[in-house]
Write a protein that holds these residues in place. Structure first.
Motif, PDB file in Angstrom:
ATOM      1  N   ASN A  82      37.639  82.888  40.189  1.00  0.00           N
ATOM      2  CA  ASN A  82      37.558  81.483  39.612  1.00  0.00           C
ATOM      3  C   ASN A  82      36.609  81.435  38.995  1.00  0.00           C
ATOM      4  OD1 ASN A  82      35.364  81.723  41.341  1.00  0.00           O
ATOM      5  ND2 ASN A  82      35.817  80.204  42.718  1.00  0.00           N
ATOM      6  N   ASN A  83      35.765  80.340  38.622  1.00  0.00           N
ATOM      7  CA  ASN A  83      34.635  80.140  37.596  1.00  0.00           C
ATOM      8  C   ASN A  83      33.677  80.995  38.053  1.00  0.00           C
ATOM      9  OD1 ASN A  83      35.322  76.703  37.114  1.00  0.00           O
ATOM     10  ND2 ASN A  83      36.547  78.592  36.090  1.00  0.00           N
ATOM     11  N   ASN A  84      33.304  81.336  39.380  1.00  0.00           N
ATOM     12  CA  ASN A  84      32.171  81.991  39.677  1.00  0.00           C
ATOM     13  C   ASN A  84      32.433  83.470  39.899  1.00  0.00           C
ATOM     14  OD1 ASN A  84      30.201  79.970  40.137  1.00  0.00           O
ATOM     15  ND2 ASN A  84      31.587  79.148  41.703  1.00  0.00           N
ATOM     16  N   GLY A  85      33.539  84.102  39.438  1.00  0.00           N
ATOM     17  CA  GLY A  85      33.663  85.450  39.432  1.00  0.00           C
ATOM     18  C   GLY A  85      34.793  85.716  40.432  1.00  0.00           C
ATOM     19  N   LYS A  86      34.719  87.139  40.560  1.00  0.00           N
ATOM     20  CA  LYS A  86      35.682  87.914  41.254  1.00  0.00           C
ATOM     21  C   LYS A  86      35.779  87.504  43.003  1.00  0.00           C
ATOM     22  CE  LYS A  86      35.070  92.331  42.280  1.00  0.00           C
ATOM     23  NZ  LYS A  86      34.942  93.739  41.799  1.00  0.00           N
ATOM     24  N   ILE A  87      36.820  87.453  43.556  1.00  0.00           N
ATOM     25  CA  ILE A  87      36.987  86.894  44.999  1.00  0.00           C
ATOM     26  C   ILE A  87      37.983  88.176  45.686  1.00  0.00           C
ATOM     27  CG2 ILE A  87      37.757  85.293  46.857  1.00  0.00           C
ATOM     28  CD1 ILE A  87      37.216  82.984  44.532  1.00  0.00           C
ATOM     29  N   ALA A 192      33.622  91.101  27.938  1.00  0.00           N
ATOM     30  CA  ALA A 192      33.232  92.427  27.537  1.00  0.00           C
ATOM     31  C   ALA A 192      33.605  93.403  28.593  1.00  0.00           C
ATOM     32  CB  ALA A 192      31.775  92.539  27.006  1.00  0.00           C
ATOM     33  N   ALA A 193      34.089  92.851  29.725  1.00  0.00           N
ATOM     34  CA  ALA A 193      34.298  93.884  30.774  1.00  0.00           C
ATOM     35  C   ALA A 193      35.042  93.220  31.970  1.00  0.00           C
ATOM     36  CB  ALA A 193      33.024  94.915  31.144  1.00  0.00           C
ATOM     37  N   ARG A 194      35.685  94.001  32.631  1.00  0.00           N
ATOM     38  CA  ARG A 194      36.441  93.363  34.136  1.00  0.00           C
ATOM     39  C   ARG A 194      35.448  93.287  35.038  1.00  0.00           C
ATOM     40  NH1 ARG A 194      40.408  95.625  37.473  1.00  0.00           N
ATOM     41  NH2 ARG A 194      40.467  93.527  38.131  1.00  0.00           N
ATOM     42  N   ASN A 195      34.546  94.393  35.344  1.00  0.00           N
ATOM     43  CA  ASN A 195      33.656  94.378  36.350  1.00  0.00           C
ATOM     44  C   ASN A 195      32.185  94.584  36.030  1.00  0.00           C
ATOM     45  OD1 ASN A 195      35.596  93.856  38.456  1.00  0.00           O
ATOM     46  ND2 ASN A 195      36.373  95.726  37.908  1.00  0.00           N
ATOM     47  N   ASN A 196      32.107  95.451  35.047  1.00  0.00           N
ATOM     48  CA  ASN A 196      30.677  96.425  34.816  1.00  0.00           C
ATOM     49  C   ASN A 196      29.510  95.421  34.363  1.00  0.00           C
ATOM     50  OD1 ASN A 196      29.753  98.514  35.709  1.00  0.00           O
ATOM     51  ND2 ASN A 196      30.563  99.597  33.638  1.00  0.00           N
TER      52      ASN A 196
END
Length: 415
Positions: A82-87, A192-196
């Motif tokens: 969501n707006n705050n990132g990965k869950i 610029a990335a999925r996670n890093n």
């Protein structure tokens, strides 16, 4: 005068530029800032307590897979966002809803999920939701609204970037501005990335600007580039030491591999030493800043996210391709089904080539070779994804500033 002030690298590089209102308006008319999603009041799993119940949380599906338990049973490993990132989420195959949930995840993208917050390992591990209820959310028509985005002013980032590019000598300036104009819609919004690092909307813009900021610091702020890079290695060492001390004092210290600056200082020092061995070679900083712009541009094609024009971004490279069966499902920040198997380094060199051909711009073949080399070598090591070893001084610098900006981004809690 409009003043843009920002702090970068923990106040090491202070950005303070002035642009007239007329010039600012001119830049923003040419490069309009995208409208980013509103993240207010969004669910934030990091603020929740293990054992707490999450009720009908709006989420966007990133990915899922069916995994096996130690006893051979099935469970769903799910990544929402969501707006705050990965869950992170999971669902056990201990009810009649398992297959139904799997079918929903295969067909839809936006959901409301309910379940208990868990954390493993306790106190130090990532938090997740063990799903007890899930339903398709038809109230959100545009899943783009659920993606995380930078909190920085996109207009300020844009004006600063274009101001720097307009300082370049020709033909580098024309290449840079023509590329930015052609790709702006995608470039300005992509992560610029999925996670890093910079794993949010407009992360690519912010990261690219970060490289150019550090490159200009190396060029301008010390007696010579060697003094500047040596100084930045020392700053990284101080940050690493502060992180180590904080970890010693933490109630639950993390493992070395989870420290942001783990092994980074030694690597930056090694890169600097390699750069020193090139001290008799001239550095073309205008070319280097152009390489900064292009180094990750291929991520526009490597990554896919909801609400993007996934076909249009390929048509310029492959105008005769058949797109009749290409229809990726809207999702969070994921690998593009086509570009993810190719990688951004290859696409970045292809995009540079297309700009030179399309805009009929003549560059010395030596410059083209050096630009391609910087792009190919910017990961630093083959095992880190580089397509070439660092040989030219510009290649050592672009890897140095790329790594430094990425690590500082991870250390900075504000996107």
């Amino acid at each position: 005068m409009h003043k843009i002030t920002d702090n970068h690298l923990a106040n090491t590089i202070a950005i303070d530029i002035e642009v007239t209102p007329e010039k600012r308006e001119e830049i923003l008319q040419m490069f309009p800032a995208p409208e980013l999603p509103n993240r207010e009041s969004s669910f934030n799993i990091n603020e929740k307590t293990p054992g707490e119940y999450a009720e009908k949380v709006n989420v966007l599906l990133n990915s899922f897979s069916v995994e096996k338990t130690a006893k051979g049973g099935n469970w769903l490993k799910i990544e929402f966002g969501n707006n705050n990132g990965k869950i992170n989420a999971k669902m056990w195959d201990n009810s009649g809803s398992f297959e139904r949930t799997k079918a929903l995840l295969e067909e839809h993208s936006v959901f409301k999920v309910s379940g208990k917050i868990e954390q493993f390992p306790p106190e130090t591990g990532p938090k997740s939701i063990t799903i007890e209820g899930i339903q398709v959310n038809s109230e959100i028509n545009n899943p783009f609204e659920l993606l995380p985005a930078t909190e920085k002013s996109i207009e300020d980032l844009t004006v600063e970037l274009v101001t720097y590019l307009e300082e370049l000598k020709e033909p580098y300036q024309t290449v840079a501005l023509k590329a930015l104009k052609h790709y702006w819609k995608e470039f300005s919004i992509k992560p610029a990335a999925r996670n890093n690092h910079h794993a949010y909307l407009s992360g690519l813009l912010k990261h690219t600007l970060g490289l150019i900021r550090i490159t200009r610091f190396i060029r301008d702020q010390k007696a010579n580039p060697f003094d500047a890079m040596n100084y930045l290695v020392d700053v990284a060492y101080k940050e690493s030491r502060k992180e180590s001390i904080a970890n010693i004092n933490a109630e639950n210290p993390v493992k070395d591999r989870d420290l942001i600056w783990n092994d980074a200082v030694e690597h930056l020092r090694n890169v600097f030493n390699g750069f020193v061995r090139k001290k008799n070679e001239e550095i073309n900083f205008d070319l280097l800043i152009l390489a900064d712009l292009f180094h990750d541009m291929g991520k526009m094609l490597e990554y896919f996210n909801a609400a993007e024009n996934s076909i249009e971004k390929y048509k310029w490279l492959y105008p005769n391709a058949d797109f009749s069966t290409y229809n990726p499902k809207p999702s969070g920040i994921t690998m593009d089904p086509i570009g993810g198997g190719t990688g951004h380094i290859i696409f970045s060199t292809m995009l540079l080539q297309q700009i030179l051909i399309h805009e009929d711009i003549s560059l010395k073949i030596e410059d083209i070779g050096k630009l391609n080399h910087c792009i190919a070598a910017h990961h630093g090591k083959m095992e880190w994804g580089s397509a070439a070893w660092m040989e030219k001084p510009e290649a050592f610098i672009i890897h140095f500033v790329d790594m430094l900006d990425a690590r500082w981004e991870k250390a900075d809690p504000i996107k």
